[in-house]
Design an enzyme around this catalytic site. Structure first.
Site, PDB file in Angstrom:
ATOM      1  N   TYR A 160       8.984   6.880   0.527  1.00 47.21           N
ATOM      2  CA  TYR A 160       9.133   7.840   1.471  1.00 47.21           C
ATOM      3  C   TYR A 160      10.524   8.160   1.777  1.00 47.21           C
ATOM      4  O   TYR A 160      10.862   9.225   2.434  1.00 47.21           O
ATOM      5  CB  TYR A 160       8.660   7.178   2.910  1.00 47.21           C
ATOM      6  CG  TYR A 160       7.488   8.032   3.648  1.00 47.21           C
ATOM      7  CD1 TYR A 160       6.502   8.396   2.957  1.00 47.21           C
ATOM      8  CD2 TYR A 160       7.783   8.442   5.009  1.00 47.21           C
ATOM      9  CE1 TYR A 160       5.341   9.203   3.691  1.00 47.21           C
ATOM     10  CE2 TYR A 160       7.023   9.259   5.568  1.00 47.21           C
ATOM     11  CZ  TYR A 160       5.600   9.694   4.730  1.00 47.21           C
ATOM     12  OH  TYR A 160       4.583  10.370   5.691  1.00 47.21           O
ATOM     13  N   LYS A 227       3.046  -5.529  -3.505  1.00 43.67           N
ATOM     14  CA  LYS A 227       2.803  -5.262  -4.975  1.00 43.67           C
ATOM     15  C   LYS A 227       3.658  -6.234  -5.861  1.00 43.67           C
ATOM     16  O   LYS A 227       4.371  -5.737  -6.809  1.00 43.67           O
ATOM     17  CB  LYS A 227       2.550  -3.930  -5.515  1.00 43.67           C
ATOM     18  CG  LYS A 227       2.031  -3.796  -6.945  1.00 43.67           C
ATOM     19  CD  LYS A 227       0.734  -4.099  -7.079  1.00 43.67           C
ATOM     20  CE  LYS A 227       0.108  -3.867  -8.491  1.00 43.67           C
ATOM     21  NZ  LYS A 227      -1.136  -4.371  -8.823  1.00 43.67           N
ATOM     22  N   ASP A 277      -3.697  -4.462  -4.290  1.00 42.07           N
ATOM     23  CA  ASP A 277      -4.922  -3.956  -4.837  1.00 42.07           C
ATOM     24  C   ASP A 277      -6.108  -4.958  -4.376  1.00 42.07           C
ATOM     25  O   ASP A 277      -7.126  -4.608  -4.148  1.00 42.07           O
ATOM     26  CB  ASP A 277      -4.971  -4.000  -6.441  1.00 42.07           C
ATOM     27  CG  ASP A 277      -4.214  -5.020  -6.959  1.00 42.07           C
ATOM     28  OD1 ASP A 277      -2.919  -5.029  -7.170  1.00 42.07           O
ATOM     29  OD2 ASP A 277      -4.919  -5.928  -7.543  1.00 42.07           O
ATOM     30  N   ASP A 301       0.261   3.750   3.481  1.00 43.41           N
ATOM     31  CA  ASP A 301      -0.434   5.216   3.724  1.00 43.41           C
ATOM     32  C   ASP A 301      -1.894   5.052   2.995  1.00 43.41           C
ATOM     33  O   ASP A 301      -2.795   5.506   3.676  1.00 43.41           O
ATOM     34  CB  ASP A 301       0.519   6.093   2.497  1.00 43.41           C
ATOM     35  CG  ASP A 301       0.154   7.466   2.829  1.00 43.41           C
ATOM     36  OD1 ASP A 301      -0.659   7.656   3.668  1.00 43.41           O
ATOM     37  OD2 ASP A 301       0.635   8.222   1.973  1.00 43.41           O
TER      38      ASP A 301
END
Ligand code: NAP
Length: 417
Positions: A160, A227, A277, A301
């Site tokens: 971002y 992640k 995930d 998001d």
């Protein structure tokens, strides 16, 4: 007399003050609002009716909001030939808390985005997205009520931050050459380049807010979503800094999953982490195990919209951008221009933004009343066209009629209590 954009500040209210990162809320706070474009005026009218009724019911006249209109989007352009007048920014900075309806994104360059501008100027580093189910709302899930999460999404870093260079530009070439020459990292020469910064400061302050929220609201767990198995020094560091923060600042209130297993001892908040995930699977398969979630920008998001879709309420989802001294509350849907002026669209997103706003201000009774009113109206199948077309045996209401149903629902909830 004090004024912004040539509009006098209400004489019957006072400014909210910020004292050492705490807001001091007077009984008659001045709150700037942007009604929004397209269907914004219909929605704002309905939402304000609900807000004023809830404040009146909660405090019987002792407290009241002095609403103050500020301008952005099409109305600002019509009045001032400016999509985002400086006065609007100054007013929100000065009054600390504001609420806005949806704004048209004008096609063509050179237009400042209100959200981006405010986020940068006021350092609104938390994007807050609570997601819960309202009984009766059509959902694709068998048990949508099991999901009840509050997502803290970092708002200023990660992708971002928007540090990017287009493929083929001298800047992209320069960076690729630099990485090759100085750091021995080889990137295909015809690549575009994006930079993903994740700082210790940015991560810790976001996770701190998530833990503080969990403490103040009796929540059971905080999950750090990242992640880090792939991006060790950004996403992985976010997780590590989170656990470091727990040790440094919350050793008495928090316990980690590594220490306590899946269940925290009574009175303690469980801090755990999940790879992004896997978190998407968990939200579908074991939603009841998640509560407050703290995550980086891009994960947040995706995750907040996916969770909102699970409870059937993408069009009803509220959100807020929050910093140490400011909170700006806003609808997540757009202006739905084809319905403008028809008094038909669903005002729930802005109404629920208001509920969040009052909660943030410490007027929790008002927030609770608004939530009860919405729950009651939907349970009674009194809904606007969008929910009506998916519900059996529902009554289709106009935007203004739905607001009246919510106010009626608040009264019914009080009587029942
Ligand atoms: P949109 O305004 O969100 O509308 C898309 C569709 O979503 C509508 O046609 C309607 O579906 C449904 N919808 C949206 N709001 C609703 C409501 N309150 N009640 C019931 N249904 C609702 O998206 P868009 O048409 O892509 O964007 C229009 C403008 O809004 C653009 O200028 C865009 O940039 C802007 N925008 C602003 C924000 C913001 O300010 N936060 C966010 C997104 C988009 P049906 O027709 O199927 O009933």
């Amino acid at each position: 007399m004090e004024c912004y954009n040539d509009r006098l500040v209400p004489a019957d209210g006072e400014a909210i003050q910020a004292l050492e990162n705490k807001l001091n809320i007077p009984d008659h706070p001045i709150i700037p609002f942007i009604e929004g474009d397209g269907t914004g005026p219909d929605i704002w009218k309905a939402a304000r009716t609900v807000f004023d009724a809830a404040v009146q019911q909660a405090y019987g006249g002792r407290r009241r909001v002095a609403w103050y209109e500020v301008f952005a989007g099409e109305k600002a352009y019509r009045l001032f030939k400016d999509w985002l007048p400086q006065g609007t920014i100054d007013a929100i900075r000065h009054f600390h808390v504001a609420i806005k309806g949806p704004l048209t994104t004008p096609v063509g360059g050179g237009i400042r985005s209100l959200n981006v501008t405010l986020r940068q100027l006021l350092d609104l580093y938390v994007c807050l997205r609570p997601v819960r189910y309202y009984p009766g709302v059509p959902s694709p899930m068998k048990r949508p009520e099991l999901l009840d999460v509050v997502i803290f999404r970092e708002n200023t870093e990660d992708v971002y931050a928007g540090i990017e260079w287009r493929q083929g530009t001298p800047e992209a070439r320069k960076l690729i050459e630099f990485l090759d020459r100085e750091l021995g990292k080889h990137i295909r020469p015809d690549s575009g380049i994006g930079i993903k910064p994740v700082s210790l400061t940015g991560s810790k302050r976001l996770i701190r807010r998530a833990i503080q929220y969990a403490i103040e609201n009796g929540r059971r767990s905080v999950t750090l979503v990242h992640k880090g198995n792939i991006m060790k020094f950004t996403e992985g560091a976010f997780r590590d800094w989170g656990y470091e923060l727990v040790k440094e600042e919350f050793p008495d209130v928090c316990v980690t999953e590594a220490e306590a297993g899946a269940a925290a001892p009574p009175g303690k908040i469980l801090v755990k982490d999940r790879i992004a995930d896997s978190m998407f699977q968990q939200a579908l398969l074991r939603p009841e195990e998640y509560d407050v979630i703290a995550t980086l920008n891009l994960n947040g998001d995706y995750l907040s919209d996916a969770c909102a879709a699970q409870v059937g309420g993408l069009g009803m989802a509220p959100s807020a951008n929050i910093g140490d001294q400011h909170g700006v509350f806003e609808a997540t849907h757009g202006t739905a221009p084809k319905y403008a002026g028809q008094d038909v669209v669903n005002p729930c997103s802005v109404i629920l933004c208001g509920s969040m706003m009052f909660h943030y201000m410490g007027w929790k009774e008002v927030s609770h009343l608004i939530e009860s009113g919405i729950t009651e109206a939907i349970r009674n199948k009194q809904v606007t066209y969008d929910l009506h077309r998916q519900m059996e045996g529902a009554t289709k209401l106009k935007t203004s009629e739905f607001a009246a149903a919510v106010v009626g629902g608040m009264k019914a909830a009080i009587t029942a209590a």
